[in-house]
Design a protein around this motif. Structure first.
Motif, PDB file in Angstrom:
ATOM      1  N   LEU A 116       9.444   2.471  20.000  1.00  0.00           N
ATOM      2  CA  LEU A 116       9.022   3.913  18.996  1.00  0.00           C
ATOM      3  C   LEU A 116       9.475   3.110  17.526  1.00  0.00           C
ATOM      4  O   LEU A 116      10.607   2.758  17.550  1.00  0.00           O
ATOM      5  CB  LEU A 116      10.024   4.914  19.228  1.00  0.00           C
ATOM      6  N   LEU A 117       8.522   3.108  16.809  1.00  0.00           N
ATOM      7  CA  LEU A 117       8.634   2.723  15.357  1.00  0.00           C
ATOM      8  C   LEU A 117       8.637   3.576  14.295  1.00  0.00           C
ATOM      9  O   LEU A 117       7.398   4.299  14.333  1.00  0.00           O
ATOM     10  CB  LEU A 117       7.648   1.498  15.191  1.00  0.00           C
ATOM     11  N   ALA A 118       9.452   3.879  13.479  1.00  0.00           N
ATOM     12  CA  ALA A 118       9.460   4.686  12.441  1.00  0.00           C
ATOM     13  C   ALA A 118       9.701   4.286  11.243  1.00  0.00           C
ATOM     14  O   ALA A 118      10.670   2.956  10.901  1.00  0.00           O
ATOM     15  CB  ALA A 118      10.453   5.904  12.702  1.00  0.00           C
ATOM     16  N   LEU A 119       8.926   4.692   9.931  1.00  0.00           N
ATOM     17  CA  LEU A 119       9.308   4.364   8.755  1.00  0.00           C
ATOM     18  C   LEU A 119       9.734   5.509   7.792  1.00  0.00           C
ATOM     19  O   LEU A 119       9.404   6.664   8.065  1.00  0.00           O
ATOM     20  CB  LEU A 119       8.183   3.621   8.008  1.00  0.00           C
ATOM     21  N   VAL A 120      11.021   5.461   7.108  1.00  0.00           N
ATOM     22  CA  VAL A 120      11.399   6.366   6.156  1.00  0.00           C
ATOM     23  C   VAL A 120      11.631   5.940   4.939  1.00  0.00           C
ATOM     24  O   VAL A 120      11.612   4.666   4.422  1.00  0.00           O
ATOM     25  CB  VAL A 120      12.898   7.004   6.630  1.00  0.00           C
ATOM     26  N   ASP A 121      11.047   7.227   3.793  1.00  0.00           N
ATOM     27  CA  ASP A 121      11.285   6.570   2.541  1.00  0.00           C
ATOM     28  C   ASP A 121      10.041   5.409   1.870  1.00  0.00           C
ATOM     29  O   ASP A 121      10.230   4.950   0.859  1.00  0.00           O
ATOM     30  CB  ASP A 121      12.618   6.184   1.830  1.00  0.00           C
ATOM     31  N   THR A 122       8.927   5.352   2.731  1.00  0.00           N
ATOM     32  CA  THR A 122       8.075   4.346   2.459  1.00  0.00           C
ATOM     33  C   THR A 122       7.020   4.715   3.500  1.00  0.00           C
ATOM     34  O   THR A 122       7.008   5.580   4.401  1.00  0.00           O
ATOM     35  CB  THR A 122       8.430   2.722   2.535  1.00  0.00           C
ATOM     36  N   GLN A 123       5.543   4.123   3.378  1.00  0.00           N
ATOM     37  CA  GLN A 123       4.440   4.442   4.295  1.00  0.00           C
ATOM     38  C   GLN A 123       3.840   2.870   4.488  1.00  0.00           C
ATOM     39  O   GLN A 123       3.979   2.111   3.845  1.00  0.00           O
ATOM     40  CB  GLN A 123       3.623   5.223   3.613  1.00  0.00           C
ATOM     41  N   PRO A 125       0.942   1.707   4.343  1.00  0.00           N
ATOM     42  CA  PRO A 125      -0.015   0.817   3.307  1.00  0.00           C
ATOM     43  C   PRO A 125       0.679   0.260   2.102  1.00  0.00           C
ATOM     44  O   PRO A 125       0.245  -0.389   1.393  1.00  0.00           O
ATOM     45  CB  PRO A 125      -1.020   1.944   3.070  1.00  0.00           C
ATOM     46  N   THR A 126       1.706   0.815   1.727  1.00  0.00           N
ATOM     47  CA  THR A 126       2.530   0.310   0.704  1.00  0.00           C
ATOM     48  C   THR A 126       2.901  -1.264   0.799  1.00  0.00           C
ATOM     49  O   THR A 126       2.944  -1.805  -0.347  1.00  0.00           O
ATOM     50  CB  THR A 126       3.871   1.163   0.238  1.00  0.00           C
ATOM     51  N   GLY A 127       3.006  -1.514   2.079  1.00  0.00           N
ATOM     52  CA  GLY A 127       3.569  -3.049   2.142  1.00  0.00           C
ATOM     53  C   GLY A 127       5.167  -3.306   1.701  1.00  0.00           C
ATOM     54  O   GLY A 127       5.648  -4.491   1.851  1.00  0.00           O
ATOM     55  N   ASN A 128       5.953  -2.260   1.114  1.00  0.00           N
ATOM     56  CA  ASN A 128       7.192  -2.318   0.727  1.00  0.00           C
ATOM     57  C   ASN A 128       8.314  -2.267   2.001  1.00  0.00           C
ATOM     58  O   ASN A 128       9.094  -1.340   1.755  1.00  0.00           O
ATOM     59  CB  ASN A 128       7.509  -1.377  -0.413  1.00  0.00           C
ATOM     60  N   HIS A 129       7.993  -2.826   3.188  1.00  0.00           N
ATOM     61  CA  HIS A 129       8.748  -2.959   4.054  1.00  0.00           C
ATOM     62  C   HIS A 129       8.597  -4.058   4.902  1.00  0.00           C
ATOM     63  O   HIS A 129       7.702  -4.791   4.756  1.00  0.00           O
ATOM     64  CB  HIS A 129       8.244  -1.404   5.070  1.00  0.00           C
ATOM     65  N   ALA A 130       9.515  -4.168   6.049  1.00  0.00           N
ATOM     66  CA  ALA A 130       9.455  -5.637   6.807  1.00  0.00           C
ATOM     67  C   ALA A 130       8.521  -5.261   8.002  1.00  0.00           C
ATOM     68  O   ALA A 130       8.798  -6.388   8.936  1.00  0.00           O
ATOM     69  CB  ALA A 130      11.055  -5.677   7.225  1.00  0.00           C
ATOM     70  N   ILE A 131       7.703  -4.476   8.445  1.00  0.00           N
ATOM     71  CA  ILE A 131       7.264  -4.217   9.379  1.00  0.00           C
ATOM     72  C   ILE A 131       5.958  -5.613   9.440  1.00  0.00           C
ATOM     73  O   ILE A 131       5.154  -5.584   8.512  1.00  0.00           O
ATOM     74  CB  ILE A 131       6.245  -3.075   9.778  1.00  0.00           C
ATOM     75  N   PRO A 132       5.613  -6.403  10.221  1.00  0.00           N
ATOM     76  CA  PRO A 132       4.827  -7.512  10.166  1.00  0.00           C
ATOM     77  C   PRO A 132       3.420  -6.980  10.400  1.00  0.00           C
ATOM     78  O   PRO A 132       3.096  -5.855  10.928  1.00  0.00           O
ATOM     79  CB  PRO A 132       5.250  -8.486  11.297  1.00  0.00           C
ATOM     80  N   PRO A 133       2.596  -7.545  10.028  1.00  0.00           N
ATOM     81  CA  PRO A 133       0.991  -7.146   9.817  1.00  0.00           C
ATOM     82  C   PRO A 133       0.471  -6.879  11.225  1.00  0.00           C
ATOM     83  O   PRO A 133      -0.185  -5.698  11.442  1.00  0.00           O
ATOM     84  CB  PRO A 133       0.144  -8.276   9.182  1.00  0.00           C
ATOM     85  N   ILE A 141       6.116   6.916  13.631  1.00  0.00           N
ATOM     86  CA  ILE A 141       6.706   8.076  12.858  1.00  0.00           C
ATOM     87  C   ILE A 141       6.533   7.721  11.397  1.00  0.00           C
ATOM     88  O   ILE A 141       7.203   6.545  10.793  1.00  0.00           O
ATOM     89  CB  ILE A 141       7.905   8.409  13.397  1.00  0.00           C
ATOM     90  N   VAL A 142       6.202   8.506  10.414  1.00  0.00           N
ATOM     91  CA  VAL A 142       6.304   8.191   8.916  1.00  0.00           C
ATOM     92  C   VAL A 142       6.752   9.372   8.092  1.00  0.00           C
ATOM     93  O   VAL A 142       6.212  10.641   8.255  1.00  0.00           O
ATOM     94  CB  VAL A 142       4.991   7.963   8.229  1.00  0.00           C
ATOM     95  N   ILE A 143       8.124   9.343   7.567  1.00  0.00           N
ATOM     96  CA  ILE A 143       8.773  10.636   6.704  1.00  0.00           C
ATOM     97  C   ILE A 143       8.945  10.019   5.450  1.00  0.00           C
ATOM     98  O   ILE A 143       9.809   9.033   5.348  1.00  0.00           O
ATOM     99  CB  ILE A 143       9.836  10.945   7.556  1.00  0.00           C
ATOM    100  N   ASP A 144       8.360  10.657   4.403  1.00  0.00           N
ATOM    101  CA  ASP A 144       8.518  10.153   2.759  1.00  0.00           C
ATOM    102  C   ASP A 144       8.275  11.047   1.945  1.00  0.00           C
ATOM    103  O   ASP A 144       7.379  12.051   2.181  1.00  0.00           O
ATOM    104  CB  ASP A 144       7.649   8.920   2.949  1.00  0.00           C
ATOM    105  N   HIS A 145       9.108  11.235   1.026  1.00  0.00           N
ATOM    106  CA  HIS A 145       8.822  12.050  -0.222  1.00  0.00           C
ATOM    107  C   HIS A 145       7.737  11.619  -1.207  1.00  0.00           C
ATOM    108  O   HIS A 145       7.535  12.338  -2.022  1.00  0.00           O
ATOM    109  CB  HIS A 145      10.259  12.667  -0.705  1.00  0.00           C
ATOM    110  N   HIS A 146       7.561  10.525  -1.073  1.00  0.00           N
ATOM    111  CA  HIS A 146       6.630   9.815  -1.948  1.00  0.00           C
ATOM    112  C   HIS A 146       4.886  10.352  -1.868  1.00  0.00           C
ATOM    113  O   HIS A 146       4.804  10.969  -0.840  1.00  0.00           O
ATOM    114  CB  HIS A 146       6.398   8.190  -2.342  1.00  0.00           C
TER     115      HIS A 146
END
Length: 374
Positions: A116-123, A125-133, A141-146
């Motif tokens: 199970l993989l989740a991202l918070v405070d980013t999304q 498509p932004t690329g500003n995270h360490a998830i490999p392509p 799961i994606v939770i972000d206020h942007h």
């Protein structure tokens, strides 16, 4: 990572020809959001919650809270928090250390262990995270206020695009809906995350942020907060500010720009951009610096007619890397290659484009340290 039936039905919303698409998760009440989140999470064993790279307190606090929620209410065996880049600012180092927050550099994790993989405070498509392509299409799961990136809606659960000043506020809503009382450390983390991202409720703050602030206040530890907000600072911190002020240029009476050259931590770029906005009369502040063959830019805006996130994407998207933000604050990261002369030319071109957007490209720059006081 295995897809769940919930994930598949979410990726093809509606389920049938002529059916109405389901409402966006961001528009639902907290309890309904929680129920959908748990449906996506249940049946999995190990979750990895990732912040954005070089995470700030809002991102870290939100990730820790989500990991706790998933473990407590979704029945997962394990929920870890990972991050890319570094935690470099003195306040952020103290934040993790003083509150003993269980966050781990992604280099120490094997992503294939988690289903199970989740991202918070980013999304995604932004690329500003360490998830490999290879795994960017597998985010559950994606939770972000942007502001919403449409591609994020491909995730089985995407709570993005709501009206919040901080992602910490969103996670408090989930905890309250789940009737989870946070520990003092988690409450303090969420309080500081909210406080820092909204600049003491003075920037892009909603009524929900205010209510969350008041809910967290009696639950957090004021002494721990004081240790975080007033840490000891290394000599290189002051040396960096010396460079920032020495190289800062003022354009007209509305914009200030500084080149920090090479920095010891990329999140210092945002701190300097924030600090320069305190100069009297400024509506625009831009700071930029290199770190490990990447150019980091941070933009701050006081003019309510302008959107910092949209502007930085328009200017930087042609150069690769990642960029994003919202109304008054935004950042970008651009890969650097070539010789020193090529890198200098890139910086000049970017600054020229920003100055044109600020409407001060015809102004003669004045050094901050020699600028006359009004």
């Amino acid at each position: 990572m295995p897809a769940t039936p919930t994930a598949n039905s979410r990726r093809t919303p509606g389920g049938g020809e002529g059916s109405d698409p389901p409402p966006r998760i961001a528009t639902l009440p907290a309890r309904a959001k929680l129920e959908r989140l748990l449906r996506v999470a249940k049946g999995h064993k190990k979750a990895l919650v990732l912040t954005h790279d070089n995470p700030d307190p809002d991102s870290i606090a939100s990730a820790v809270a989500l990991a706790h929620l998933l473990k407590e209410r979704a029945g997962l065996e394990e929920a870890r928090v990972g991050y890319g880049g570094i935690i470099g600012r003195a306040e952020n180092i103290a934040f993790v250390k003083v509150l003993r927050l269980p966050v781990v550099p992604i280099a120490q994790l094997d992503l294939d262990e988690y289903d199970l993989l989740a991202l918070v405070d980013t999304q995604p498509p932004t690329g500003n995270h360490a998830i490999p392509p290879r795994l960017r299409g597998e985010v559950d799961i994606v939770i972000d206020h942007h502001p919403l990136r449409d591609e994020s809606l491909e995730a089985p659960f995407a709570d993005v695009g709501g009206d919040f000043g901080a992602t910490s506020t969103m996670l408090v809503e989930y905890l309250r809906a789940a009737r989870i009382e946070p520990s003092t450390e988690v409450a303090t983390a969420l309080f500081y995350g909210l406080k820092a991202d909204t600049r003491d409720l003075g920037r892009e703050t909603t009524q929900t942020d205010i209510d969350t602030y008041l809910w967290l206040f009696p639950r957090m530890d004021k002494q721990l907060l004081g240790q975080i907000e007033h840490p000891e600072l290394p000599a290189r911190y002051f040396q960096l500010y010396h460079t920032a002020y020495e190289r800062a240029k003022v354009y007209g009476d509305t914009a200030i720009v500084t080149d920090l050259e090479e920095v010891y931590s990329p999140d210092m770029v945002a701190e300097v951009a924030e600090r320069l906005m305190f100069l009297e009369g400024m509506k625009w502040s831009l700071a930029y610096a290199t770190y490990r063959n990447q150019l980091f830019l941070s933009l701050r805006v006081k003019d309510r007619r302008m959107n910092a996130g949209r502007l930085i994407r328009e200017i930087c998207e042609d150069y690769g890397g990642s960029s994003g933000g919202h109304g008054s604050m935004a950042g970008a990261r651009i890969p650097l290659s070539g010789r020193a002369t090529q890198r200098k030319a890139l910086k000049r071109e970017l600054v020229r484009r920003f100055l044109e957007a600020f409407g001060v490209s015809d102004e003669r720059p004045v050094g901050l340290l020699s600028a006359p006081s009004p």
